[in-house]
Design a protein around this motif. Structure first.
Motif: not given
Length: 156
Positions: A27-37, A107-121
């Motif tokens: 479900l997170n395919r191609d997204k940039w995220i933190g670590l967990g599970g 961190k300043a470059e992270f916002a430009a990477l593919p991620q979920w919209a809610g993650d930005k919040i």
């Protein structure tokens, strides 16, 4: 309902991120995220945090902070309670990850990477050093349709 953890490991002005590219039906395919599970039976969120970071990176966390609870509601994936952490203390060497590619990203470059919209919040809340928060994010497919911070609706 599923309980999960997510951690953003910090090193100066960078986060250690996972680019999820190795699993086809992720479900997170191609997204940039933190670590967990997902929490396993009998685990606390902290137990899960430490295990998942060690499994995904080879690192052992020595200092972390519980930052918030994020409730995801999805028409496709059901409901998930995600325990959100940041960490800035760790030992060990980064190894290979079977879920994607690990990379230190400014961190300043992270916002430009593919991620979920809610993650930005919640990433904005982390950067603002907001006190412990509860964030609800509702999705239809991959579209964020509603967000509420500490029970108050946010403008999208």
């Amino acid at each position: 309902m599923v309980n999960t953890t997510l951690c953003y490991i910090e090193r100066g002005d960078e986060y250690l991120l996972l680019h999820r590219v190795k699993k086809e039906h992720d479900l997170n395919r191609d997204k940039w995220i933190g670590l967990g599970g997902k929490l396993e039976p009998g685990e606390s969120p902290e137990d899960c945090l430490l295990r998942e970071v060690r499994e995904e990176t080879g690192l052992t966390l020595t200092r972390w902070r519980y930052r918030g609870l994020v409730t995801f509601v999805s028409d496709e994936w059901g409901t998930e309670y995600m325990h959100l952490y940041t960490a800035d203390g760790f030992t060990g060497e980064i190894g290979a990850c079977d879920e994607g590619v690990l990379e230190w990203v400014k961190k300043a470059e992270f916002a430009a990477l593919p991620q979920w919209a809610g993650d930005k919040i919640f990433l904005r809340l982390l950067e603002e050093d907001a006190p412990f928060f509860s964030l609800k994010l509702c999705y239809t497919g991959e579209t964020l349709t509603f967000a509420a911070l500490d029970g108050k609706a946010l403008a999208l």
